[in-house]
Design a protein around this motif. Structure first.
Motif, PDB file in Angstrom:
ATOM      1  N   ILE A 127       0.838  -1.206   0.000  1.00 52.68           N
ATOM      2  CA  ILE A 127       0.000   0.000   0.000  1.00 52.68           C
ATOM      3  C   ILE A 127       0.872   1.255   0.000  1.00 52.68           C
ATOM      4  N   VAL A 128       1.869   1.294   0.862  1.00 54.23           N
ATOM      5  CA  VAL A 128       2.727   2.479   0.962  1.00 54.23           C
ATOM      6  C   VAL A 128       3.446   2.724  -0.363  1.00 54.23           C
ATOM      7  N   LEU A 129       4.040   1.678  -0.920  1.00 49.32           N
ATOM      8  CA  LEU A 129       4.805   1.850  -2.156  1.00 49.32           C
ATOM      9  C   LEU A 129       3.920   2.276  -3.328  1.00 49.32           C
ATOM     10  N   THR A 130       2.766   1.633  -3.494  1.00 48.26           N
ATOM     11  CA  THR A 130       1.957   1.924  -4.677  1.00 48.26           C
ATOM     12  C   THR A 130       1.088   3.163  -4.529  1.00 48.26           C
ATOM     13  N   TYR A 131       0.434   3.337  -3.390  1.00 51.09           N
ATOM     14  CA  TYR A 131      -0.508   4.444  -3.252  1.00 51.09           C
ATOM     15  C   TYR A 131       0.120   5.716  -2.700  1.00 51.09           C
ATOM     16  N   GLU A 133       3.643   6.339  -2.403  1.00 52.98           N
ATOM     17  CA  GLU A 133       4.865   6.701  -3.115  1.00 52.98           C
ATOM     18  C   GLU A 133       4.699   6.707  -4.628  1.00 52.98           C
ATOM     19  N   GLY A 134       3.590   6.180  -5.135  1.00 51.94           N
ATOM     20  CA  GLY A 134       3.338   6.192  -6.578  1.00 51.94           C
ATOM     21  C   GLY A 134       4.265   5.295  -7.379  1.00 51.94           C
ATOM     22  N   VAL A 135       4.813   4.274  -6.735  1.00 51.77           N
ATOM     23  CA  VAL A 135       5.721   3.358  -7.417  1.00 51.77           C
ATOM     24  C   VAL A 135       4.889   2.432  -8.305  1.00 51.77           C
ATOM     25  N   PRO A 136       5.256   2.269  -9.583  1.00 53.70           N
ATOM     26  CA  PRO A 136       4.518   1.347 -10.456  1.00 53.70           C
ATOM     27  C   PRO A 136       4.519  -0.081  -9.885  1.00 53.70           C
ATOM     28  N   ASN A 137       3.480  -0.837 -10.206  1.00 49.67           N
ATOM     29  CA  ASN A 137       3.342  -2.187  -9.662  1.00 49.67           C
ATOM     30  C   ASN A 137       4.557  -3.064  -9.937  1.00 49.67           C
ATOM     31  N   ALA A 138       5.096  -2.995 -11.136  1.00 50.63           N
ATOM     32  CA  ALA A 138       6.252  -3.850 -11.470  1.00 50.63           C
ATOM     33  C   ALA A 138       7.440  -3.515 -10.571  1.00 50.63           C
ATOM     34  N   GLU A 139       7.676  -2.224 -10.341  1.00 49.72           N
ATOM     35  CA  GLU A 139       8.800  -1.827  -9.493  1.00 49.72           C
ATOM     36  C   GLU A 139       8.525  -2.197  -8.032  1.00 49.72           C
ATOM     37  N   ALA A 140       7.290  -1.981  -7.569  1.00 53.96           N
ATOM     38  CA  ALA A 140       6.940  -2.339  -6.188  1.00 53.96           C
ATOM     39  C   ALA A 140       7.108  -3.838  -5.977  1.00 53.96           C
ATOM     40  N   ALA A 141       6.695  -4.635  -6.966  1.00 54.94           N
ATOM     41  CA  ALA A 141       6.850  -6.082  -6.865  1.00 54.94           C
ATOM     42  C   ALA A 141       8.334  -6.446  -6.773  1.00 54.94           C
ATOM     43  N   SER A 142       9.151  -5.786  -7.573  1.00 59.33           N
ATOM     44  CA  SER A 142      10.590  -6.039  -7.539  1.00 59.33           C
ATOM     45  C   SER A 142      11.181  -5.672  -6.184  1.00 59.33           C
ATOM     46  N   VAL A 148       4.408  -9.575 -10.032  1.00 60.08           N
ATOM     47  CA  VAL A 148       3.368  -8.553 -10.136  1.00 60.08           C
ATOM     48  C   VAL A 148       2.021  -9.116  -9.688  1.00 60.08           C
ATOM     49  N   LYS A 149       1.712 -10.353 -10.070  1.00 63.65           N
ATOM     50  CA  LYS A 149       0.436 -10.969  -9.656  1.00 63.65           C
ATOM     51  C   LYS A 149       0.357 -11.092  -8.141  1.00 63.65           C
ATOM     52  N   ALA A 150       1.460 -11.464  -7.501  1.00 63.03           N
ATOM     53  CA  ALA A 150       1.473 -11.576  -6.037  1.00 63.03           C
ATOM     54  C   ALA A 150       1.283 -10.198  -5.401  1.00 63.03           C
ATOM     55  N   LEU A 151       1.888  -9.157  -5.997  1.00 59.41           N
ATOM     56  CA  LEU A 151       1.697  -7.800  -5.487  1.00 59.41           C
ATOM     57  C   LEU A 151       0.230  -7.400  -5.613  1.00 59.41           C
ATOM     58  N   GLU A 152      -0.358  -7.675  -6.770  1.00 60.69           N
ATOM     59  CA  GLU A 152      -1.760  -7.324  -6.973  1.00 60.69           C
ATOM     60  C   GLU A 152      -2.652  -8.061  -5.981  1.00 60.69           C
TER      61      GLU A 152
END
Length: 178
Positions: A127-131, A133-142, A148-152
């Protein structure tokens, strides 16, 4: 980074000045404690200085690398015995707002912050990284070391938990979280 790797203190100082706000924001939002967040910031930049020679630009560049170090530092601290501080979350009030609006907004903000801090660590990090900090899902997953599916999936579970929590506090109207 090549200048930092060569021991250039001015280059290091420039990177610290440039990236500290982002690193501190991640740490504060994940830990909810200013002192702990400052410790994570310091540890992150010590690792940048010590590991500058081995750094490569792959995987989201320097910002992505620093986010990963800071997030992992926060997760490590969260896994350790929880530190309980009697210091409350800092309040931020816009003086231009009427008092009743400011009080209601602060109540909502505190409820959302408490609900986010009640999430499991990895859901909170997602939540912190994506919402925030605005980090794209692929980068947040990394950063989190997952796909990416696990992040989602983490984000879906986190949003559901937040919806339940905020609805239980009377902060969501019927159907708002769907």
């Amino acid at each position: 980074m090549s200048r930092v790797a060569a021991g250039d203190a001015d280059a290091f100082r420039h990177l610290v000045t440039r990236h500290t706000p982002m690193v501190h924001a991640i740490a504060w939002r994940m830990l909810g404690d200013a002192v702990e967040a400052e410790d994570v910031v310091q540890e992150t930049f010590v690792k940048l200085w010590v590991n500058a020679k081995g750094w490569t630009s792959a995987g989201g560049g320097l910002g992505g690398w620093l986010r990963r170090i800071a997030t992992n530092g926060c997760l490590d601290r969260l896994r350790r015995a929880r530190f309980v501080s009697d210091e409350g979350l800092p309040e931020r009030v816009d003086e231009a707002l009427p008092a009743d609006v400011a009080i209601d907004g602060e109540r909502r903000r505190a409820a959302v912050a408490a609900s986010i801090h009640a999430l499991p660590d990895r859901q909170r990090a997602a939540i912190v990284l994506t919402y925030y900090e605005g980090v794209p899902n692929a980068e947040a997953a990394s950063i989190l070391g997952i796909g990416v599916k696990a992040l989602e999936s983490l984000l879906v579970r986190a949003r559901q938990a937040l919806t339940r929590s905020l609805a239980g506090k009377g902060l969501l109207t019927e159907g708002a979280g769907e």
